[in-house]
Write a protein that holds these residues in place. Structure first.
Motif, PDB file in Angstrom:
ATOM      1  N   HIS A 140       0.831  -1.208   0.000  1.00  0.00           N
ATOM      2  CA  HIS A 140       0.000   0.000   0.000  1.00  0.00           C
ATOM      3  C   HIS A 140       0.865   1.257   0.000  1.00  0.00           C
ATOM      4  N   ILE A 141       1.920   1.262   0.804  1.00  0.00           N
ATOM      5  CA  ILE A 141       2.824   2.416   0.856  1.00  0.00           C
ATOM      6  C   ILE A 141       3.430   2.674  -0.532  1.00  0.00           C
ATOM      7  N   LEU A 142       3.871   1.613  -1.175  1.00  0.00           N
ATOM      8  CA  LEU A 142       4.543   1.738  -2.468  1.00  0.00           C
ATOM      9  C   LEU A 142       3.584   2.008  -3.619  1.00  0.00           C
ATOM     10  N   HIS A 143       2.392   1.416  -3.555  1.00  0.00           N
ATOM     11  CA  HIS A 143       1.433   1.497  -4.668  1.00  0.00           C
ATOM     12  C   HIS A 143       0.002   1.686  -4.144  1.00  0.00           C
ATOM     13  N   PRO A 144      -0.285   2.849  -3.549  1.00  0.00           N
ATOM     14  CA  PRO A 144      -1.617   3.050  -2.963  1.00  0.00           C
ATOM     15  C   PRO A 144      -2.745   2.986  -3.990  1.00  0.00           C
ATOM     16  N   GLU A 145      -2.420   3.244  -5.242  1.00  0.00           N
ATOM     17  CA  GLU A 145      -3.453   3.191  -6.287  1.00  0.00           C
ATOM     18  C   GLU A 145      -3.859   1.754  -6.598  1.00  0.00           C
ATOM     19  N   THR A 146      -3.018   0.794  -6.250  1.00  0.00           N
ATOM     20  CA  THR A 146      -3.260  -0.617  -6.552  1.00  0.00           C
ATOM     21  C   THR A 146      -3.707  -1.402  -5.327  1.00  0.00           C
ATOM     22  N   PHE A 147      -3.176  -1.052  -4.167  1.00  0.00           N
ATOM     23  CA  PHE A 147      -3.428  -1.825  -2.945  1.00  0.00           C
ATOM     24  C   PHE A 147      -4.217  -0.999  -1.940  1.00  0.00           C
ATOM     25  N   SER A 148      -5.314  -1.576  -1.443  1.00  0.00           N
ATOM     26  CA  SER A 148      -6.097  -0.886  -0.423  1.00  0.00           C
ATOM     27  C   SER A 148      -5.282  -0.802   0.866  1.00  0.00           C
ATOM     28  N   ARG A 149      -5.724   0.039   1.758  1.00  0.00           N
ATOM     29  CA  ARG A 149      -4.941   0.324   2.953  1.00  0.00           C
ATOM     30  C   ARG A 149      -5.178  -0.687   4.067  1.00  0.00           C
ATOM     31  N   PRO A 150      -4.155  -1.465   4.399  1.00  0.00           N
ATOM     32  CA  PRO A 150      -4.266  -2.328   5.578  1.00  0.00           C
ATOM     33  C   PRO A 150      -4.030  -1.499   6.845  1.00  0.00           C
ATOM     34  N   PRO A 151      -4.230  -2.065   8.014  1.00  0.00           N
ATOM     35  CA  PRO A 151      -4.083  -1.292   9.252  1.00  0.00           C
ATOM     36  C   PRO A 151      -2.619  -1.037   9.616  1.00  0.00           C
TER      37      PRO A 151
END
Length: 158
Positions: A140-151
């Motif tokens: 998510h940090i690297l590719h927020p457009e691809t990966f939803s945000r985990p906790p």
């Protein structure tokens, strides 16, 4: 076991999705704030699986002390603070030890607001099943457009 299969599936999904991203952002992962230590062991491999490039540390190397100059010369696009044994709250409290340094503020990661604090204790510093959540956090940090945000990670604002 079903748990192991689920963990493998999650790892495979991150690796597959990350392999189809256009960019591989350059990131530094910091395991200790003072003195500075780079996250080693499995963290560089996690970065690669999540679709990034670890700017200094290499997969399989131990965590090691690093001088600020080495990080500055690497000029990472992103940074993740994951101090060993710190939860998210303690990392947030102590991050300024590094993030308020002149050399840090001049990093591309800091100038762009791409510095993250994480729960290193839960998701990065100890071997175990929660490393898979750590992998998802890095993705998510690297590719927020691809990966939803985990906790358990937040932007480290100014």
């Amino acid at each position: 076991s079903r748990l192991v299969e689920d963990l493998r599936d999650r790892i495979g999904q991150v690796a597959y999705m990350a392999s189809h991203t256009r960019e591989r952002p350059r990131i530094v992962c910091v395991e200790w704030l003072e003195p500075l230590f780079l996250a080693g062991h499995w963290v560089p491999e996690m970065v690669e699986l999540a679709g990034g490039q670890n700017v200094i540390a290499k997969a399989g190397e131990k965590s090691r002390r690093v001088e600020p100059k080495e990080i500055a010369l690497a000029a990472p696009d992103m940074a993740a603070l994951m101090p060993c044994g710190f939860d998210l709250e303690r990392t947030a409290k102590e991050a300024s030890v590094v993030t308020k340094q002149v050399w840090w503020e001049d990093l591309p990661a800091a100038r762009r607001g791409h510095v993250w604090i994480t729960d290193g204790s839960s998701f990065f510093n100890r071997p175990g099943p929660r490393l898979v959540t750590g992998l998802e956090i890095l993705a998510h940090i690297l590719h927020p457009e691809t990966f939803s945000r985990p906790p358990s990670h937040v932007p480290c604002g100014p």
